[in-house]
Design a protein around this motif. Sequence first.
Motif, short mmCIF file in Angstrom:
data_model
loop_
_atom_site.label_atom_id
_atom_site.label_comp_id
_atom_site.label_asym_id
_atom_site.label_seq_id
_atom_site.Cartn_x
_atom_site.Cartn_y
_atom_site.Cartn_z
N PRO A 96 59.08 43.01 14.34
CA PRO A 96 60.36 43.86 14.40
C PRO A 96 60.69 44.24 15.85
CG PRO A 96 59.17 44.53 12.67
CD PRO A 96 58.22 43.52 13.18
N LEU A 97 61.86 43.87 16.31
CA LEU A 97 62.10 44.41 17.54
C LEU A 97 61.31 43.85 18.72
CD1 LEU A 97 63.93 47.83 16.94
CD2 LEU A 97 64.88 45.46 17.01
N GLY A 98 60.44 42.70 18.64
CA GLY A 98 59.70 42.20 19.49
C GLY A 98 58.24 42.69 19.64
N LYS A 99 57.79 43.68 18.59
CA LYS A 99 56.40 43.88 18.58
C LYS A 99 55.60 42.68 18.28
CE LYS A 99 57.77 48.58 17.38
NZ LYS A 99 57.74 49.65 16.06
N PRO A 100 54.27 42.62 18.78
CA PRO A 100 53.35 41.53 18.53
C PRO A 100 53.04 41.47 17.07
CG PRO A 100 52.29 43.25 20.13
CD PRO A 100 53.89 43.61 19.80
N LEU A 101 52.59 40.38 16.76
CA LEU A 101 52.03 40.25 15.46
C LEU A 101 50.96 40.96 15.03
CD1 LEU A 101 52.18 38.89 12.68
CD2 LEU A 101 50.97 36.95 13.84
N PRO A 102 49.86 40.97 16.07
CA PRO A 102 48.56 41.86 15.63
C PRO A 102 49.06 43.33 15.20
CG PRO A 102 48.34 40.35 17.48
CD PRO A 102 49.90 40.41 17.35
N GLN A 157 72.69 43.42 9.08
CA GLN A 157 72.22 44.64 9.64
C GLN A 157 71.26 44.48 10.84
OE1 GLN A 157 74.40 47.50 9.37
NE2 GLN A 157 75.56 45.72 8.44
N THR A 158 70.07 43.75 10.22
CA THR A 158 68.92 43.51 11.13
C THR A 158 69.09 42.90 12.56
OG1 THR A 158 67.85 41.85 9.56
CG2 THR A 158 66.94 44.11 9.40
N ASP A 159 69.87 41.40 12.05
CA ASP A 159 70.28 40.71 13.10
C ASP A 159 71.03 41.53 14.00
OD1 ASP A 159 69.10 38.47 12.49
OD2 ASP A 159 70.64 38.04 11.04
N LEU A 160 72.03 42.58 13.84
CA LEU A 160 72.83 43.27 14.40
C LEU A 160 71.92 44.16 15.25
CD1 LEU A 160 75.84 44.06 15.25
CD2 LEU A 160 75.78 45.74 13.38
N VAL A 161 71.19 44.94 14.83
CA VAL A 161 70.12 45.73 15.66
C VAL A 161 69.44 44.95 16.72
CG1 VAL A 161 68.17 47.12 15.26
CG2 VAL A 161 70.07 47.63 13.68
N ARG A 162 68.86 43.79 16.17
CA ARG A 162 68.11 43.10 17.22
C ARG A 162 68.88 42.31 18.37
NH1 ARG A 162 63.34 39.23 15.06
NH2 ARG A 162 62.30 40.75 13.85
N MET A 177 70.00 39.98 -5.78
CA MET A 177 68.98 40.05 -4.66
C MET A 177 69.58 39.31 -3.54
SD MET A 177 65.05 39.82 -6.00
CE MET A 177 64.65 41.52 -6.32
N PHE A 178 70.16 38.39 -3.77
CA PHE A 178 70.93 37.70 -2.74
C PHE A 178 71.89 38.39 -1.82
CE2 PHE A 178 74.73 35.41 -1.37
CZ PHE A 178 74.15 34.38 -0.47
N ALA A 179 72.88 39.23 -2.65
CA ALA A 179 73.49 40.27 -1.72
C ALA A 179 72.59 41.24 -1.22
CB ALA A 179 74.46 41.00 -2.85
N ILE A 180 71.66 41.70 -1.39
CA ILE A 180 70.64 42.78 -0.55
C ILE A 180 70.40 41.79 0.58
CG2 ILE A 180 68.70 43.78 -0.72
CD1 ILE A 180 68.98 44.43 -3.62
N ALA A 181 69.74 40.74 0.26
CA ALA A 181 68.91 39.75 1.46
C ALA A 181 70.10 39.52 2.51
CB ALA A 181 68.62 38.50 0.56
N LEU A 182 71.24 39.18 1.96
CA LEU A 182 72.29 38.90 2.97
C LEU A 182 72.80 40.14 3.53
CD1 LEU A 182 74.13 36.36 3.80
CD2 LEU A 182 75.88 37.27 2.14
N PHE A 183 72.75 41.30 3.32
CA PHE A 183 73.10 42.49 3.75
C PHE A 183 71.99 43.07 4.85
CE2 PHE A 183 73.17 47.23 3.83
CZ PHE A 183 74.10 47.47 4.54
N VAL A 184 70.80 42.94 4.61
CA VAL A 184 69.87 43.18 5.43
C VAL A 184 69.41 42.40 6.34
CG1 VAL A 184 69.00 45.27 3.83
CG2 VAL A 184 67.92 43.00 3.70
N GLY A 185 69.45 41.18 6.15
CA GLY A 185 68.97 40.10 7.03
C GLY A 185 67.46 39.66 6.62
N THR A 186 67.08 39.03 5.53
CA THR A 186 65.57 39.06 5.39
C THR A 186 64.78 37.87 6.13
OG1 THR A 186 66.31 37.65 3.29
CG2 THR A 186 65.84 39.91 2.93
N ASN A 187 65.76 37.21 6.87
CA ASN A 187 64.84 35.96 8.00
C ASN A 187 64.18 37.07 8.93
OD1 ASN A 187 67.95 36.95 8.54
ND2 ASN A 187 67.28 36.06 10.55
N ASN A 188 64.33 38.28 9.11
CA ASN A 188 63.73 39.23 9.90
C ASN A 188 62.51 39.79 9.21
OD1 ASN A 188 65.34 38.70 12.03
ND2 ASN A 188 66.80 39.89 11.35
N ALA A 189 61.51 40.36 9.58
CA ALA A 189 60.43 40.95 9.01
C ALA A 189 60.89 42.20 8.29
CB ALA A 189 59.20 40.98 9.76
N GLU A 190 61.58 42.96 9.41
CA GLU A 190 61.89 44.06 8.98
C GLU A 190 63.03 44.41 7.94
OE1 GLU A 190 64.12 43.32 12.77
OE2 GLU A 190 62.31 42.84 11.84
#
Length: 594
Positions: A26-32, A321-326, A264-277
């Motif tokens: 999220p927002l560029g933090k490393p995986l570990p 929303q998460t795409d917008l923040v990123r 669930m699709f509506a929630i996923a589309l709203f928050v942007g579940t392609n991003n981990a956060e």
Amino acid sequence: MDTARKSRPHSRSRGGVSGVLAAAGPLGKPLPLGIVVGAIAVAVLSAVSDSSTLFNLTSAAVAVVFMQSYGLITGRAGVISLCQLSFAAIGAWVVGWANTADVPGGLYVWLLLGGLAAVVAGLLIGLPALRLRGVNLAVATFAFAIALDVVFGGLNYPGQDSGDYVQRPDLFDTDQAYFVFCAIVAGLIFVGLYFLDRSRLGGALVEIRHSERAAAAHGISVTRGKLAAFALSAFVAGIGGGLMAGQLSVVSAANFSAIASVSMFAIALFVGTNNAEGAIAGGLLGAFMPVIIDSIGIPQDLAALLFGVGAVQVLRLGMSQTDLVRTQYRRKQAAKVPPIAAPPVSVFPRPKPVRQPRKGPPALEVRNLRVQFGNLVAVDDVNLVLPRGQIVGLVGPNGAGKSTLINTVTGFTSRYTGKVLLDGKGIDHLPAHQRARAGVRRSFQQLRVPTSISVGMFLQVAAGKTLTDRETDEQLRLFGLPPAATPMEAVDVATRRLLEVAGLAAGRPPVLLLDEPAAGHSSDETRLLVERITEIPERFDTSLLLVEHDIELVRATCDQVVVLDFGRVIASGPPARVLSDPAVIAAYLGDATH
């Protein structure tokens, strides 16, 4: 005399962004770091939560898996699917069956079997859906979900009648431990998606979402890409269904209804579940929002309505929303980085190299090509030869048929007469992506570069092959481009055009067709582009067909020029002779006698 080119404007930041933007979390933090933070959060929550909260947390972890499934199919590939919970129902049914049949391996193996069974269903629904887009595809997947509701509604899940409950693994048989288990599974999927996003397949999925035509031009099979997205997302959803079966001990069709899938699709589309956060937020919302709404006395249907409104807002804005923040975060970070100097180019134009045609058949040959749209003849009996190791310019006024010719040669216009030969062999039977793989690559007049991936990832996608880090860095330096880790949002349109040329050249195709690559460039950028284009035949063993309105660029780079007007060739030969031809001048400027 050579001198270093001046730095580009501040908006075209270079360098230093890579340290902040390279990583994936999220927002560029490393995986570990993400794994450590997640592990600590799960350990603390499992230790301090009561039984009711643990149940909801487990539901949230399962919902996170479902959200990851939506993130694969819709977030990455851009395919609208309203049947992900149907795949989950299949996974849950297989887990129930494996439990009653005492299949060896326990829930660890049963989850994989459920995921694989869902893959079969994903491919079966994916194949007929390949020709559908947008609303039509949504209706098709929703119809599949309704059909599966009917099928499973008339069947009892294995163990439902006999009370043969799904057995959890010995290490995770308590509610507290099972929450940890579900969180571990979700975490492993996150790790898998992390590496998927950095693979050529991940880049291909993003490009398919952004532009199917650009993906095909880069040798990506849109059909295979979408089928891969359906298969992977169905596998993840199937595992989620199996996890739910382990949580509830036995499930029913009501747990996986078509309406729940749409919510669930509506929630996923709203928050942007392609991003981990986004996947984590979506899982928490899916599990805890009904509890919160119920506690304050608001009808549950209202919650679904709110998420539906949010999804409509996403469709309007074009990002979650998460795409917008990123995006906002990356732009702020990029703005803090000062511009760096680009590679030196000549102040005065260098002499154009003398390139002799190489032995063998032409790199590309067009014979008697004719393209007709109704009563309009767009390309009329065109013959064109691109010798090996040379650059041929294709010029003409607007509407002359240049773009139609390129579309036909590259397979995007399939109805034509005549022949297209690559290295002396006909390629008329090949679709666009197979022509690209055979060695006919192209750029587009209208920029088709996805903005949600990094510079380095797009270079790989455009090249159509895996490049080493060293090759990537060398190519970026050669074309004066930002570091590989820089997000596409941080670079402007002119830089993206240059990046597309760099990526296509890095693939070393036998034939490269560039459609107005200098559009939107400054004079300095055009000089750099001229130098790099003139180097491509020798450096990359690639022959070029260059479509360009900038006559001086054509004069400085091309060995031969072909002029189209009203779909016909009116002149061809060396630039000096052709560009001074009265017929060519009249085609561009109009006949002074009329």
